[in-house]
Enzyme design. Structure first.
Site, PDB file in Angstrom:
ATOM      1  N   CYS A   1       2.953  15.261   8.022  1.00 54.88           N
ATOM      2  CA  CYS A   1       2.731  15.152   9.272  1.00 54.88           C
ATOM      3  C   CYS A   1       3.287  16.282  10.150  1.00 54.88           C
ATOM      4  O   CYS A   1       4.651  16.014  10.231  1.00 54.88           O
ATOM      5  CB  CYS A   1       3.011  13.620   9.859  1.00 54.88           C
ATOM      6  SG  CYS A   1       2.471  13.728  11.651  1.00 54.88           S
TER       7      CYS A   1
ATOM      8  N   CYS B   1      -2.009  20.906  11.626  1.00 52.13           N
ATOM      9  CA  CYS B   1      -2.134  19.543  11.453  1.00 52.13           C
ATOM     10  C   CYS B   1      -2.682  18.987  10.277  1.00 52.13           C
ATOM     11  O   CYS B   1      -4.006  19.734   9.776  1.00 52.13           O
ATOM     12  CB  CYS B   1      -2.747  19.071  12.618  1.00 52.13           C
ATOM     13  SG  CYS B   1      -3.378  17.319  12.554  1.00 52.13           S
TER      14      CYS B   1
HETATM   15  N1  DGL Z   1      -1.901  14.628  10.610  1.00 48.96           N
HETATM   16  C1  DGL Z   1      -0.773  14.679  11.980  1.00 48.96           C
HETATM   17  C2  DGL Z   1      -0.333  16.041  12.030  1.00 48.96           C
HETATM   18  O1  DGL Z   1      -0.067  16.966  10.933  1.00 48.96           O
HETATM   19  C3  DGL Z   1      -1.411  14.209  13.139  1.00 48.96           C
HETATM   20  C4  DGL Z   1      -0.642  13.716  14.267  1.00 48.96           C
HETATM   21  C5  DGL Z   1      -1.236  12.513  14.981  1.00 48.96           C
HETATM   22  O2  DGL Z   1      -1.196  11.677  14.716  1.00 48.96           O
HETATM   23  O3  DGL Z   1      -1.646  13.092  15.981  1.00 48.96           O
HETATM   24  O4  DGL Z   1       0.272  16.392  12.895  1.00 48.96           O
END
Ligand code: DGL
Length: 274
Positions: free
Chosen positions: A74, A193
């Site tokens: 994340c 992301c």
């Molecule tokens: N997959 C997460 C990232 O890489 C998402 C973060 C979120 O929950 O906004 O930032």
């Protein structure tokens, strides 16, 4: 601790599945335990303190489940919490336990992918406002001109499976075009992301052909392989057999359906509380 355990993969929601699937493709021999904090996703617009608390809870949970290393799949957690956890909290667990993020391995690689040396980054507000990509990229590729655009609605759209609706596509297109309009020399767009690879087919439809869209999964998987090759003692502590368990803080049926539709994999998740 001498016993072996799986590699923990953590994300606020489904996004980390895009990293996990690359790990499984490149390192199929290891066991994995995936944790999605879907009940509290998205993390992207939350404060530093909250992201730190949630991320630490998740890491402790995976450690207590026997993971010998955790990949924080994340970007928001990697940007806002990882360094503090590595410096302050890991010493209260055990000395062999390792926690790695996704920003460092990505910034080691992304600079070499651009011919114009103009790279765009799309991420959550948390990731973009932290400027973690700007800071890390300066260390490895100081010549790169970096332009960033936050996309606050993309994770909520993906978590609620509305990213391909008419309004979802319009929001995605607007943010993408905003990035390119800030620097028309961009030839490489990094999806910073882990949720965003899910919308690559749509992004390709709206992107001019000279612009590369880069997902982090293959980069992070190659770096993990290299890391494990260099850290033999840690490697020996990771259990093998190719098993993968899935845990979510939300409804497991919904998680299973989404994981299946987004990632083309069949999963049977267990609901957990952190
Ligand atoms: N997959 C997460 C990232 O890489 C998402 C973060 C979120 O929950 O906004 O930032």
């Amino acid at each position: 601790m001498n016993s072996s355990g799986p590699i923990g993969v953590f994300d606020s929601g489904y996004g980390g599945l895009t990293i996990l699937s690359e790990f499984q493709a490149l390192l199929p021999e290891y066991d994995y335990l995936y944790l999605g904090d879907n009940a509290r996703a998205p993390y992207g617009n939350r404060s530093y303190d909250v992201v730190y608390d949630f991320t630490l809870e998740a890491i402790k949970f995976l450690w207590e489940k026997g993971c010998r290393m955790v990949i924080v799949a994340c970007n928001t957690s990697s940007a806002k919490a990882l360094r503090t956890i590595q410096q302050r909290d890991l010493k209260n667990m055990d000395s062999d336990f390792r926690v790695l993020g996704v920003i460092r391995p990505t910034t080691e690689t992304i600079g070499s992918m651009s011919e114009t040396q103009h790279v765009g980054v799309l991420g959550t507000e948390g990731t973009v406002n932290s400027n973690s990509y700007g800071i890390e990229l300066k260390k490895f590729s100081p010549e790169i001109v970096l332009t960033q655009q936050s996309c606050p609605m993309w994770v909520p759209l993906i978590e609620s499976n509305k990213h391909l609706s008419v309004s979802g596509k319009a929001i995605i297109k607007e943010d993408f075009e905003l990035l390119i309009s800030k620097d028309p020399l961009i030839d490489t767009v990094l999806l910073a992301c882990t949720h965003y690879p899910i919308i690559v087919p749509y992004l390709k439809e709206i992107t001019e052909s000279h612009i590369k869209i880069v997902s982090q999964g293959p980069i992070v998987a190659a770096k993990l392989k290299d890391y494990l090759q260099r850290h033999t003692s840690l490697r020996g502590q990771i259990s093998k057999g190719g098993k993968c368990q899935f845990m979510t803080t939300e409804n497991p049926q919904v998680f299973n359906q989404s994981a299946e539709s987004f990632m083309s994999i069949k999963v049977s998740a267990e609901q957990v509380r952190l």
